[in-house]
Design a protein around this motif. Structure first.
Motif, PDB file in Angstrom:
ATOM      1  N   GLY A 225       7.416   0.760  14.428  1.00 34.02           N
ATOM      2  CA  GLY A 225       7.030   2.089  14.893  1.00 34.02           C
ATOM      3  C   GLY A 225       5.739   2.556  14.233  1.00 34.02           C
ATOM      4  O   GLY A 225       4.833   3.079  14.900  1.00 34.02           O
ATOM      5  N   ARG A 226       5.630   2.355  12.937  1.00 36.09           N
ATOM      6  CA  ARG A 226       4.414   2.748  12.218  1.00 36.09           C
ATOM      7  C   ARG A 226       3.225   1.910  12.676  1.00 36.09           C
ATOM      8  O   ARG A 226       2.117   2.435  12.857  1.00 36.09           O
ATOM      9  CB  ARG A 226       4.631   2.585  10.712  1.00 36.09           C
ATOM     10  CG  ARG A 226       3.412   2.994   9.888  1.00 36.09           C
ATOM     11  CD  ARG A 226       3.634   2.765   8.415  1.00 36.09           C
ATOM     12  NE  ARG A 226       2.387   2.925   7.669  1.00 36.09           N
ATOM     13  CZ  ARG A 226       2.244   2.564   6.406  1.00 36.09           C
ATOM     14  NH1 ARG A 226       3.256   2.023   5.736  1.00 36.09           N
ATOM     15  NH2 ARG A 226       1.071   2.732   5.805  1.00 36.09           N
ATOM     16  N   ILE A 227       3.443   0.610  12.868  1.00 40.63           N
ATOM     17  CA  ILE A 227       2.357  -0.252  13.344  1.00 40.63           C
ATOM     18  C   ILE A 227       1.819   0.263  14.672  1.00 40.63           C
ATOM     19  O   ILE A 227       0.606   0.363  14.881  1.00 40.63           O
ATOM     20  CB  ILE A 227       2.847  -1.708  13.485  1.00 40.63           C
ATOM     21  CG1 ILE A 227       3.143  -2.305  12.107  1.00 40.63           C
ATOM     22  CG2 ILE A 227       1.808  -2.567  14.217  1.00 40.63           C
ATOM     23  CD1 ILE A 227       3.830  -3.653  12.159  1.00 40.63           C
ATOM     24  N   GLY A 228       2.721   0.583  15.598  1.00 37.53           N
ATOM     25  CA  GLY A 228       2.292   1.061  16.899  1.00 37.53           C
ATOM     26  C   GLY A 228       1.505   2.359  16.822  1.00 37.53           C
ATOM     27  O   GLY A 228       0.470   2.507  17.481  1.00 37.53           O
ATOM     28  N   ARG A 229       1.985   3.281  16.005  1.00 43.77           N
ATOM     29  CA  ARG A 229       1.289   4.569  15.888  1.00 43.77           C
ATOM     30  C   ARG A 229      -0.122   4.382  15.328  1.00 43.77           C
ATOM     31  O   ARG A 229      -1.086   4.989  15.815  1.00 43.77           O
ATOM     32  CB  ARG A 229       2.092   5.518  15.001  1.00 43.77           C
ATOM     33  CG  ARG A 229       3.389   6.005  15.628  1.00 43.77           C
ATOM     34  CD  ARG A 229       4.014   7.117  14.829  1.00 43.77           C
ATOM     35  NE  ARG A 229       4.398   6.694  13.473  1.00 43.77           N
ATOM     36  CZ  ARG A 229       5.563   6.151  13.168  1.00 43.77           C
ATOM     37  NH1 ARG A 229       6.468   5.936  14.112  1.00 43.77           N
ATOM     38  NH2 ARG A 229       5.847   5.832  11.915  1.00 43.77           N
ATOM     39  N   GLU A 230      -0.264   3.535  14.306  1.00 42.78           N
ATOM     40  CA  GLU A 230      -1.581   3.316  13.714  1.00 42.78           C
ATOM     41  C   GLU A 230      -2.462   2.450  14.618  1.00 42.78           C
ATOM     42  O   GLU A 230      -3.690   2.570  14.600  1.00 42.78           O
ATOM     43  CB  GLU A 230      -1.429   2.693  12.329  1.00 42.78           C
ATOM     44  CG  GLU A 230      -0.722   3.628  11.352  1.00 42.78           C
ATOM     45  CD  GLU A 230      -0.752   3.148   9.916  1.00 42.78           C
ATOM     46  OE1 GLU A 230      -1.601   2.271   9.583  1.00 42.78           O
ATOM     47  OE2 GLU A 230       0.083   3.623   9.113  1.00 42.78           O
ATOM     48  N   MET A 231      -1.845   1.603  15.411  1.00 39.21           N
ATOM     49  CA  MET A 231      -2.584   0.766  16.345  1.00 39.21           C
ATOM     50  C   MET A 231      -3.369   1.601  17.347  1.00 39.21           C
ATOM     51  O   MET A 231      -4.460   1.206  17.799  1.00 39.21           O
ATOM     52  CB  MET A 231      -1.622  -0.176  17.088  1.00 39.21           C
ATOM     53  CG  MET A 231      -2.280  -1.114  18.083  1.00 39.21           C
ATOM     54  SD  MET A 231      -1.068  -2.091  19.010  1.00 39.21           S
ATOM     55  CE  MET A 231      -0.469  -0.858  20.184  1.00 39.21           C
ATOM     56  N   GLU A 232      -2.841   2.758  17.704  1.00 39.07           N
ATOM     57  CA  GLU A 232      -3.485   3.582  18.726  1.00 39.07           C
ATOM     58  C   GLU A 232      -4.869   4.081  18.305  1.00 39.07           C
ATOM     59  O   GLU A 232      -5.647   4.512  19.156  1.00 39.07           O
ATOM     60  CB  GLU A 232      -2.575   4.752  19.104  1.00 39.07           C
ATOM     61  CG  GLU A 232      -1.312   4.296  19.830  1.00 39.07           C
ATOM     62  CD  GLU A 232      -0.491   5.440  20.379  1.00 39.07           C
ATOM     63  OE1 GLU A 232      -0.890   6.613  20.183  1.00 39.07           O
ATOM     64  OE2 GLU A 232       0.544   5.176  21.026  1.00 39.07           O
ATOM     65  N   ASP A 233      -5.176   4.011  17.006  1.00 36.56           N
ATOM     66  CA  ASP A 233      -6.523   4.373  16.546  1.00 36.56           C
ATOM     67  C   ASP A 233      -7.521   3.239  16.730  1.00 36.56           C
ATOM     68  O   ASP A 233      -8.729   3.458  16.635  1.00 36.56           O
ATOM     69  CB  ASP A 233      -6.486   4.768  15.061  1.00 36.56           C
ATOM     70  CG  ASP A 233      -5.697   6.047  14.817  1.00 36.56           C
ATOM     71  OD1 ASP A 233      -5.675   6.897  15.722  1.00 36.56           O
ATOM     72  OD2 ASP A 233      -5.102   6.182  13.731  1.00 36.56           O
ATOM     73  N   ARG A 234      -7.016   2.025  16.992  1.00 45.09           N
ATOM     74  CA  ARG A 234      -7.893   0.854  17.058  1.00 45.09           C
ATOM     75  C   ARG A 234      -7.833   0.115  18.394  1.00 45.09           C
ATOM     76  O   ARG A 234      -8.770  -0.588  18.761  1.00 45.09           O
ATOM     77  CB  ARG A 234      -7.491  -0.132  15.943  1.00 45.09           C
ATOM     78  CG  ARG A 234      -7.729   0.370  14.536  1.00 45.09           C
ATOM     79  CD  ARG A 234      -9.002  -0.178  13.965  1.00 45.09           C
ATOM     80  NE  ARG A 234      -9.032  -1.634  14.015  1.00 45.09           N
ATOM     81  CZ  ARG A 234      -8.484  -2.420  13.069  1.00 45.09           C
ATOM     82  NH1 ARG A 234      -7.867  -1.880  12.021  1.00 45.09           N
ATOM     83  NH2 ARG A 234      -8.564  -3.729  13.184  1.00 45.09           N
ATOM     84  N   PHE A 258      -3.902  -6.888  15.898  1.00 44.61           N
ATOM     85  CA  PHE A 258      -3.868  -5.722  15.009  1.00 44.61           C
ATOM     86  C   PHE A 258      -2.642  -5.775  14.103  1.00 44.61           C
ATOM     87  O   PHE A 258      -2.734  -5.530  12.889  1.00 44.61           O
ATOM     88  CB  PHE A 258      -3.855  -4.418  15.804  1.00 44.61           C
ATOM     89  CG  PHE A 258      -3.650  -3.206  14.932  1.00 44.61           C
ATOM     90  CD1 PHE A 258      -4.733  -2.609  14.302  1.00 44.61           C
ATOM     91  CD2 PHE A 258      -2.379  -2.689  14.717  1.00 44.61           C
ATOM     92  CE1 PHE A 258      -4.555  -1.515  13.470  1.00 44.61           C
ATOM     93  CE2 PHE A 258      -2.186  -1.589  13.886  1.00 44.61           C
ATOM     94  CZ  PHE A 258      -3.279  -1.010  13.260  1.00 44.61           C
ATOM     95  N   ALA A 259      -1.468  -6.073  14.692  1.00 41.51           N
ATOM     96  CA  ALA A 259      -0.230  -6.099  13.914  1.00 41.51           C
ATOM     97  C   ALA A 259      -0.289  -7.139  12.800  1.00 41.51           C
ATOM     98  O   ALA A 259       0.171  -6.883  11.677  1.00 41.51           O
ATOM     99  CB  ALA A 259       0.958  -6.371  14.831  1.00 41.51           C
ATOM    100  N   ALA A 260      -0.850  -8.309  13.085  1.00 38.72           N
ATOM    101  CA  ALA A 260      -0.949  -9.351  12.065  1.00 38.72           C
ATOM    102  C   ALA A 260      -1.833  -8.893  10.906  1.00 38.72           C
ATOM    103  O   ALA A 260      -1.511  -9.100   9.728  1.00 38.72           O
ATOM    104  CB  ALA A 260      -1.504 -10.629  12.677  1.00 38.72           C
ATOM    105  N   GLU A 261      -2.939  -8.249  11.234  1.00 37.75           N
ATOM    106  CA  GLU A 261      -3.842  -7.729  10.201  1.00 37.75           C
ATOM    107  C   GLU A 261      -3.154  -6.632   9.395  1.00 37.75           C
ATOM    108  O   GLU A 261      -3.246  -6.593   8.158  1.00 37.75           O
ATOM    109  CB  GLU A 261      -5.102  -7.190  10.881  1.00 37.75           C
ATOM    110  CG  GLU A 261      -6.117  -6.580   9.943  1.00 37.75           C
ATOM    111  CD  GLU A 261      -7.301  -5.992  10.694  1.00 37.75           C
ATOM    112  OE1 GLU A 261      -7.840  -4.963  10.230  1.00 37.75           O
ATOM    113  OE2 GLU A 261      -7.679  -6.548  11.751  1.00 37.75           O
TER     114      GLU A 261
END
Length: 274
Positions: A225-234, A258-261
Motif C-alpha cells: 500500500g505504501r509503495i503504491g501511494r509513493e509510486m504515484e509521485d513517479r 519503481f517497487a524494486a528500487e
C-alpha cells in the motif's frame, strides 16, 4: 457487503456498455495486455453481475487484447502455516497425504472475488499450472502468458508476471487498493537479500498425486500500500471511475521497476532499524 447495501448505495444499474465506456475513458485500449484486480461490490449494483464486468473488460480489449487475473489458491499450502483458521497439529499428516492434487481445470480459488472466480471458468480462459499462485488469461496472448509457470520462483521472471512485464502489460486496480497488486511480488524476486522459505503443495507428477516440498521467496505484501501511494509521485497512474468503483490504471513495467528500487532502499532500512 450485502447485495442490499450495494443496491442502496447505487444511483442506477451499472451496465456493460457503461463499464466499457468508463474503461476506455480511463485508458484501457484495444490490444492491451491487462492484469486486473477487482471488487464487484465496489462497482455498484451491476446489471449482470460478474459476467457483465468480464464482458465489458473483454469488449474494451478487443480481439487482439488479453485479459489476465490472478487465480491464487492459498489453501494449497503447508497446513502448519494456516492461521485463518488454523487446524489441529495432528491433522497435518492426513492433509499432506490426502489433500487432492492441484488441477488448473478444477481447483477453485480462495479469496479472489466473484469476478476472478467466474473468469476462471469463462470460455477461452487458460490457467497456469502453479498450485498456489496461478493466473488465468483470455485472449490473444493467453497461452504465452500462462504456459510453463515454474514451481519456483512462483512470481519470478519466467512466471506469468514476468512474461506480462516483457509484453508491456497494464495493471488495472478496479475498486481495490495497491495492497493486492501482485505485480509488486515480481519486484521482490529482484532483491539480493530477499529471504526464502520452505513451501509445500499437493501436485500431480508423472500422473501421480504427490506432496511436493520446495523453496521460494518469503513474499511479503505488508508494504504494498505504501509503495503504491509513493509510486504515484513517479509513475503515471490514470485515475477514474468504472461504474462507482475508484480505479487506477498504470504501466506494469514502470510500477515493478519503481517497487524494486523502493524495496531495495526501504526494506534495508527496516532490517537495520533505521
Amino acid at each position: 457487503m450485502s447485495e442490499k447495501d450495494v443496491v442502496e448505495r447505487t444511483v442506477e444499474p451499472v451496465t456493460t456498455g457503461r463499464m466499457a465506456r468508463d474503461l476506455r475513458r480511463l485508458g484501457v485500449e484495444a490490444g492491451d495486455v491487462l492484469l486486473v484486480h477487482s471488487s464487484l461490490s465496489s462497482i455498484g449494483w451491476v446489471c449482470g453481475g460478474p459476467q457483465a464486468v468480464i464482458e465489458a473488460l473483454l469488449g474494451a480489449l478487443g480481439e487482439e487484447g488479453t485479459l489476465v487475473m490472478p487465480a491464487q489458491t492459498g489453501d494449497w499450502s503447508d497446513p502448519a502455516e494456516w492461521q485463518n483458521p488454523p487446524v489441529p497439529a495432528e491433522w497435518r499428516e492426513i492433509i499432506y497425504r490426502e489433500w487432492p492434487a492441484f488441477d488448473p481445470d478444477v481447483t477453485p480459488m480462495r479469496g479472489m472475488g466473484r469476478i476472478a472466480e467466474l473468469f476462471r471458468t469463462y470460455p477461452g480462459t487458460r490457467r497456469s499450472g502453479h498450485p498456489q499462485a496461478s493466473f488465468c488469461a483470455n485472449g490473444h496472448q493467453a497461452d504465452a502468458i500462462v504456459s510453463g509457470h515454474p514451481l519456483t520462483p512462483q512470481f519470478g521472471a519466467d512466471s506469468p508476471l514476468g512474461k506480462m512485464y516483457g509484453m508491456g502489460a497494464k495493471v488495472l486496480l478496479l475498486g481495490v487498493g495497491y495492497h493486492v497488486c501482485t505485480g509488486f511480488h515480481l519486484a521482490e524476486t529482484r532483491l539480493p537479500s530477499m529471504p526464502v522459505k520452505k513451501m509445500g503443495a499437493a501436485i500431480r507428477e508423472n500422473g501421480k498425486r504427490v506432496w511436493r516440498w520446495f523453496e521460494d521467496f518469503a513474499y511479503d505484501s505488508d508494504d504494498f500500500g505504501r509503495i503504491g501511494r509513493e509510486m504515484e509521485d513517479r509513475v503515471l497512474v490514470q485515475k477514474g471511475l468504472v461504474g462507482q468503483a475508484t480505479c487506477r490504471l498504470f504501466d506494469m513495467k514502470e510500477a515493478v521497476d519503481f517497487a524494486a528500487e523502493w524495496m531495495a532502499v526501504n526494506r534495508r532500512k527496516k532490517r537495520n532499524g533505521t
